[in-house]
Design a protein around this motif. Structure first.
Motif, PDB file in Angstrom:
ATOM      1  N   GLU A  61      93.904  75.164  57.353  1.00  0.00           N
ATOM      2  CA  GLU A  61      94.210  76.399  57.790  1.00  0.00           C
ATOM      3  C   GLU A  61      95.898  76.522  57.782  1.00  0.00           C
ATOM      4  OE1 GLU A  61      92.805  74.152  59.986  1.00  0.00           O
ATOM      5  OE2 GLU A  61      90.860  74.767  59.527  1.00  0.00           O
ATOM      6  N   GLN A  62      96.671  75.729  57.489  1.00  0.00           N
ATOM      7  CA  GLN A  62      98.210  75.570  57.191  1.00  0.00           C
ATOM      8  C   GLN A  62      98.260  75.808  55.698  1.00  0.00           C
ATOM      9  OE1 GLN A  62      96.757  72.869  59.296  1.00  0.00           O
ATOM     10  NE2 GLN A  62      97.125  74.157  60.995  1.00  0.00           N
ATOM     11  N   GLY A  63      97.387  75.902  54.994  1.00  0.00           N
ATOM     12  CA  GLY A  63      97.677  76.098  53.434  1.00  0.00           C
ATOM     13  C   GLY A  63      98.008  74.881  52.671  1.00  0.00           C
ATOM     14  N   HIS A  64      97.750  73.640  53.288  1.00  0.00           N
ATOM     15  CA  HIS A  64      97.909  72.622  52.730  1.00  0.00           C
ATOM     16  C   HIS A  64      96.606  71.943  52.013  1.00  0.00           C
ATOM     17  CE1 HIS A  64     100.783  72.159  56.259  1.00  0.00           C
ATOM     18  NE2 HIS A  64     101.681  71.943  55.152  1.00  0.00           N
ATOM     19  N   PRO A  65      96.890  71.623  50.731  1.00  0.00           N
ATOM     20  CA  PRO A  65      95.576  70.857  50.030  1.00  0.00           C
ATOM     21  C   PRO A  65      95.076  69.867  50.736  1.00  0.00           C
ATOM     22  CG  PRO A  65      97.946  70.546  48.697  1.00  0.00           C
ATOM     23  CD  PRO A  65      98.125  71.257  49.870  1.00  0.00           C
ATOM     24  N   ARG A  66      93.927  69.633  50.604  1.00  0.00           N
ATOM     25  CA  ARG A  66      93.184  68.431  51.150  1.00  0.00           C
ATOM     26  C   ARG A  66      92.091  68.007  50.168  1.00  0.00           C
ATOM     27  NH1 ARG A  66      96.494  66.974  55.400  1.00  0.00           N
ATOM     28  NH2 ARG A  66      96.632  68.646  56.912  1.00  0.00           N
ATOM     29  N   ARG A  67      91.571  66.923  50.195  1.00  0.00           N
ATOM     30  CA  ARG A  67      90.455  66.457  49.367  1.00  0.00           C
ATOM     31  C   ARG A  67      89.409  66.048  50.329  1.00  0.00           C
ATOM     32  NH1 ARG A  67      91.265  62.511  44.767  1.00  0.00           N
ATOM     33  NH2 ARG A  67      90.725  61.229  46.145  1.00  0.00           N
ATOM     34  N   LYS A  68      88.062  66.464  50.072  1.00  0.00           N
ATOM     35  CA  LYS A  68      86.874  66.051  51.149  1.00  0.00           C
ATOM     36  C   LYS A  68      86.015  65.606  49.882  1.00  0.00           C
ATOM     37  CE  LYS A  68      84.395  67.580  54.776  1.00  0.00           C
ATOM     38  NZ  LYS A  68      84.367  68.528  55.967  1.00  0.00           N
ATOM     39  N   LEU A  69      84.984  64.629  50.276  1.00  0.00           N
ATOM     40  CA  LEU A  69      83.785  64.440  49.579  1.00  0.00           C
ATOM     41  C   LEU A  69      82.816  65.517  49.648  1.00  0.00           C
ATOM     42  CD1 LEU A  69      83.329  60.471  49.790  1.00  0.00           C
ATOM     43  CD2 LEU A  69      83.691  61.735  48.021  1.00  0.00           C
ATOM     44  N   ARG A  70      82.366  65.904  48.756  1.00  0.00           N
ATOM     45  CA  ARG A  70      81.336  67.040  48.670  1.00  0.00           C
ATOM     46  C   ARG A  70      80.075  66.678  47.736  1.00  0.00           C
ATOM     47  NH1 ARG A  70      82.163  70.741  52.800  1.00  0.00           N
ATOM     48  NH2 ARG A  70      84.361  71.459  52.635  1.00  0.00           N
ATOM     49  N   PRO A  71      78.770  67.114  48.004  1.00  0.00           N
ATOM     50  CA  PRO A  71      77.817  66.652  47.026  1.00  0.00           C
ATOM     51  C   PRO A  71      78.319  67.269  45.862  1.00  0.00           C
ATOM     52  CG  PRO A  71      76.864  67.364  49.030  1.00  0.00           C
ATOM     53  CD  PRO A  71      78.461  67.616  49.361  1.00  0.00           C
ATOM     54  N   VAL A  72      77.577  66.446  44.612  1.00  0.00           N
ATOM     55  CA  VAL A  72      77.860  67.257  43.275  1.00  0.00           C
ATOM     56  C   VAL A  72      77.002  68.407  43.006  1.00  0.00           C
ATOM     57  CG1 VAL A  72      77.602  66.776  40.672  1.00  0.00           C
ATOM     58  CG2 VAL A  72      78.554  65.027  42.255  1.00  0.00           C
ATOM     59  N   VAL A  73      75.799  68.213  43.382  1.00  0.00           N
ATOM     60  CA  VAL A  73      74.737  69.500  43.496  1.00  0.00           C
ATOM     61  C   VAL A  73      74.257  69.598  44.712  1.00  0.00           C
ATOM     62  CG1 VAL A  73      74.313  69.084  40.938  1.00  0.00           C
ATOM     63  CG2 VAL A  73      72.933  67.898  42.549  1.00  0.00           C
ATOM     64  N   SER A  74      73.577  70.942  44.936  1.00  0.00           N
ATOM     65  CA  SER A  74      73.335  71.063  46.542  1.00  0.00           C
ATOM     66  C   SER A  74      71.890  71.002  46.509  1.00  0.00           C
ATOM     67  CB  SER A  74      73.841  72.491  46.607  1.00  0.00           C
ATOM     68  OG  SER A  74      73.033  73.459  45.926  1.00  0.00           O
ATOM     69  N   ASN A  75      71.063  70.406  45.494  1.00  0.00           N
ATOM     70  CA  ASN A  75      69.664  70.468  45.692  1.00  0.00           C
ATOM     71  C   ASN A  75      68.881  69.345  45.195  1.00  0.00           C
ATOM     72  OD1 ASN A  75      70.091  70.967  43.138  1.00  0.00           O
ATOM     73  ND2 ASN A  75      68.423  72.336  42.770  1.00  0.00           N
ATOM     74  N   LEU A  76      69.673  68.119  45.259  1.00  0.00           N
ATOM     75  CA  LEU A  76      69.174  66.885  44.937  1.00  0.00           C
ATOM     76  C   LEU A  76      69.407  65.902  45.455  1.00  0.00           C
ATOM     77  CD1 LEU A  76      67.284  66.063  42.215  1.00  0.00           C
ATOM     78  CD2 LEU A  76      69.539  65.511  40.908  1.00  0.00           C
ATOM     79  N   ILE A  77      68.550  65.050  45.877  1.00  0.00           N
ATOM     80  CA  ILE A  77      68.774  63.592  46.695  1.00  0.00           C
ATOM     81  C   ILE A  77      67.690  62.524  46.121  1.00  0.00           C
ATOM     82  CG2 ILE A  77      67.027  64.294  48.605  1.00  0.00           C
ATOM     83  CD1 ILE A  77      68.744  62.875  50.596  1.00  0.00           C
TER      84      ILE A  77
END
Length: 194
Positions: A61-77
């Motif tokens: 919200e303050q415009g600062h860059p952040r890193r977050k873990l996210r899934p590589v693809v959205s439809n595979l487990i």
């Protein structure tokens, strides 16, 4: 300076990888963007699951860059096979999220079993802290030409896959149903497998 968000509960609960575990895995295609909820469903049932993750940069919200873990693809487990195909089919059908286990081919209903060693190597190559890594769709991976090799030296020693060339660089490509992952390697560290 980028700050990292706290690790997701999924990544914190990942078990230690065991190289010689022969237990096969299934790849499950989802028909929604609910990977983490599906992962929790399998966790509640006592089934180990794996979702390939990578760091993504976004602005807070303050415009600062952040890193977050996210899934590589959205439809595979991926889930470890701890039950019969019939029991897995029942578990998949009972889930509130629509999904299907990937089969060997369209003419058969037999589930595709990913060997334990192949899944171990794939999971190791998906480590989000590794640099010079690229994820591919199943079609992209299938169309990459290269020889089967084993890495003989360096931090990737013992891993196997296809040695492919892209943009004048060499990569070790590991494929599983639904996707592939490439890591940069030096071709001199690899030996061709017969």
């Amino acid at each position: 300076m980028q700050k990292e968000d706290q690790q997701s509960p999924h990544s914190a609960s990942q078990p230690i990888l065991v190289a010689d575990d022969p237990t096969p895995w299934y790849a499950i295609r989802l028909f929604s963007n609910s990977q983490m909820k599906v992962g929790e469903y399998f966790k509640e049932k006592g089934i180990e699951y794996f979702i390939p993750m990578q760091y993504r940069v976004y602005e807070d919200e303050q415009g600062h860059p952040r890193r977050k873990l996210r899934p590589v693809v959205s439809n595979l487990i991926f889930v470890r096979k701890t039950m019969s195909e019939q029991q897995m089919q029942e578990m998949v059908s009972q889930c509130q999220f629509k999904m299907s286990v990937i089969t060997r081919d369209r003419s058969t209903r037999d589930y595709y079993e990913i060997p334990g060693k192949q899944m171990f190597e794939f999971r190791a190559m998906c480590n989000p802290d590794i640099q010079m890594r690229r994820f591919l769709s199943a079609d992209e991976a299938r169309h990459k030409a290269g020889s089967m090799v084993e890495v003989c030296h360096g931090p990737l020693k013992g891993l196997t896959g296809r040695l492919v060339r892209e943009n004048h660089k060499y990569f070790l490509l590991k494929e599983v149903p639904g996707m592939g992952v490439m890591l940069k390697v030096t071709r001199w560290c690899c030996k061709v497998l017969a």
